[in-house]
Design a protein around this motif. Sequence first.
Motif, PDB file in Angstrom:
ATOM      1  N   UNK A 183      13.055  -5.288   9.082  1.00 37.66           N
ATOM      2  CA  UNK A 183      12.909  -6.734   8.930  1.00 37.66           C
ATOM      3  C   UNK A 183      12.178  -7.337  10.131  1.00 37.66           C
ATOM      4  N   UNK A 184      12.545  -6.921  11.318  1.00 33.95           N
ATOM      5  CA  UNK A 184      11.885  -7.417  12.535  1.00 33.95           C
ATOM      6  C   UNK A 184      10.408  -7.051  12.544  1.00 33.95           C
ATOM      7  N   UNK A 185      10.097  -5.810  12.188  1.00 32.41           N
ATOM      8  CA  UNK A 185       8.703  -5.378  12.184  1.00 32.41           C
ATOM      9  C   UNK A 185       7.910  -6.091  11.089  1.00 32.41           C
ATOM     10  N   UNK A 186       8.547  -6.355   9.960  1.00 34.32           N
ATOM     11  CA  UNK A 186       7.879  -7.108   8.902  1.00 34.32           C
ATOM     12  C   UNK A 186       7.553  -8.520   9.383  1.00 34.32           C
ATOM     13  N   UNK A 187       8.466  -9.140  10.110  1.00 33.32           N
ATOM     14  CA  UNK A 187       8.201 -10.477  10.674  1.00 33.32           C
ATOM     15  C   UNK A 187       7.018 -10.422  11.634  1.00 33.32           C
ATOM     16  N   UNK A 188       6.994  -9.417  12.501  1.00 34.70           N
ATOM     17  CA  UNK A 188       5.865  -9.277  13.430  1.00 34.70           C
ATOM     18  C   UNK A 188       4.556  -9.108  12.676  1.00 34.70           C
ATOM     19  N   UNK A 189       4.586  -8.307  11.633  1.00 30.30           N
ATOM     20  CA  UNK A 189       3.388  -8.088  10.828  1.00 30.30           C
ATOM     21  C   UNK A 189       2.917  -9.396  10.203  1.00 30.30           C
ATOM     22  N   UNK A 190       3.832 -10.149   9.615  1.00 36.35           N
ATOM     23  CA  UNK A 190       3.476 -11.414   8.970  1.00 36.35           C
ATOM     24  C   UNK A 190       2.899 -12.413   9.974  1.00 36.35           C
ATOM     25  N   UNK A 191       3.413 -12.413  11.202  1.00 37.24           N
ATOM     26  CA  UNK A 191       2.949 -13.336  12.236  1.00 37.24           C
ATOM     27  C   UNK A 191       1.553 -12.970  12.732  1.00 37.24           C
ATOM     28  N   UNK A 192       1.288 -11.690  12.851  1.00 34.14           N
ATOM     29  CA  UNK A 192       0.054 -11.251  13.521  1.00 34.14           C
ATOM     30  C   UNK A 192      -1.105 -10.931  12.586  1.00 34.14           C
ATOM     31  N   UNK A 193      -0.886 -10.813  11.300  1.00 36.03           N
ATOM     32  CA  UNK A 193      -1.969 -10.476  10.373  1.00 36.03           C
ATOM     33  C   UNK A 193      -2.238 -11.649   9.455  1.00 36.03           C
ATOM     34  N   UNK A 194      -3.333 -12.361   9.651  1.00 41.01           N
ATOM     35  CA  UNK A 194      -3.638 -13.496   8.776  1.00 41.01           C
ATOM     36  C   UNK A 194      -3.897 -13.038   7.340  1.00 41.01           C
ATOM     37  N   UNK A 195      -3.492 -13.853   6.383  1.00 44.09           N
ATOM     38  CA  UNK A 195      -3.666 -13.504   4.970  1.00 44.09           C
ATOM     39  C   UNK A 195      -5.130 -13.268   4.610  1.00 44.09           C
ATOM     40  N   UNK A 196      -6.033 -13.971   5.249  1.00 42.56           N
ATOM     41  CA  UNK A 196      -7.451 -13.783   4.944  1.00 42.56           C
ATOM     42  C   UNK A 196      -7.926 -12.383   5.310  1.00 42.56           C
ATOM     43  N   UNK A 197      -7.183 -11.673   6.200  1.00 41.98           N
ATOM     44  CA  UNK A 197      -7.531 -10.318   6.600  1.00 41.98           C
ATOM     45  C   UNK A 197      -6.818  -9.276   5.738  1.00 41.98           C
ATOM     46  N   UNK A 198      -6.115  -9.733   4.712  1.00 35.65           N
ATOM     47  CA  UNK A 198      -5.397  -8.837   3.803  1.00 35.65           C
ATOM     48  C   UNK A 198      -5.656  -9.260   2.356  1.00 35.65           C
ATOM     49  N   UNK A 199      -6.898  -9.125   1.886  1.00 39.18           N
ATOM     50  CA  UNK A 199      -7.233  -9.615   0.549  1.00 39.18           C
ATOM     51  C   UNK A 199      -6.466  -8.921  -0.579  1.00 39.18           C
ATOM     52  N   UNK A 200      -5.981  -7.702  -0.361  1.00 36.24           N
ATOM     53  CA  UNK A 200      -5.230  -6.992  -1.409  1.00 36.24           C
ATOM     54  C   UNK A 200      -3.731  -7.239  -1.297  1.00 36.24           C
ATOM     55  N   UNK A 201      -3.327  -8.032  -0.339  1.00 40.74           N
ATOM     56  CA  UNK A 201      -1.912  -8.404  -0.124  1.00 40.74           C
ATOM     57  C   UNK A 201      -1.007  -7.181   0.052  1.00 40.74           C
ATOM     58  N   UNK A 202      -1.440  -6.254   0.893  1.00 42.19           N
ATOM     59  CA  UNK A 202      -0.650  -5.044   1.143  1.00 42.19           C
ATOM     60  C   UNK A 202       0.499  -5.284   2.116  1.00 42.19           C
ATOM     61  N   UNK A 203       0.415  -6.335   2.937  1.00 43.20           N
ATOM     62  CA  UNK A 203       1.451  -6.548   3.947  1.00 43.20           C
ATOM     63  C   UNK A 203       2.846  -6.640   3.342  1.00 43.20           C
ATOM     64  N   UNK A 204       2.952  -7.168   2.137  1.00 46.57           N
ATOM     65  CA  UNK A 204       4.276  -7.316   1.518  1.00 46.57           C
ATOM     66  C   UNK A 204       4.916  -5.982   1.151  1.00 46.57           C
ATOM     67  N   UNK A 205       4.145  -4.895   1.163  1.00 46.56           N
ATOM     68  CA  UNK A 205       4.655  -3.580   0.776  1.00 46.56           C
ATOM     69  C   UNK A 205       4.903  -2.641   1.963  1.00 46.56           C
ATOM     70  N   UNK A 206       4.513  -3.032   3.138  1.00 45.50           N
ATOM     71  CA  UNK A 206       4.531  -2.089   4.253  1.00 45.50           C
ATOM     72  C   UNK A 206       5.939  -1.732   4.703  1.00 45.50           C
ATOM     73  N   UNK A 207       6.810  -2.703   4.844  1.00 49.73           N
ATOM     74  CA  UNK A 207       8.168  -2.418   5.324  1.00 49.73           C
ATOM     75  C   UNK A 207       9.240  -2.528   4.250  1.00 49.73           C
TER      76      UNK A 207
END
Length: 108
Positions: A56-80
Amino acid sequence: MMHPLYRFTPWDHVVLGEKLRGCRGAVMGLLAVAPPDSETSRIARETIAAVDRLRSEMDCRLQITRPLRRDPRRLTQHIYSGPTHFAGCLTTEEERAQDDFAGWELED
């Protein structure tokens, strides 16, 4: 000096997310066979809770540091979270310029 939140690259997040899911799965397997009232079971439950807090902590860090415009396939929601696994893939320099996770794809 680099801010601590930005020390993890997209690559680091994907690899760590995979390893944390694997760790949680292994401890869940141990918990399934350990006697419920044993010390092993208690430690396994605490370990799972700790791994979940870390994810959960690492997911929060990921969400804070990776802008959505840099993730067009929306993979961040699946990483953790979830049972999703990632596989490396070939990319072009142009794709990497637009997508922080261009070198990764979701496995079927």
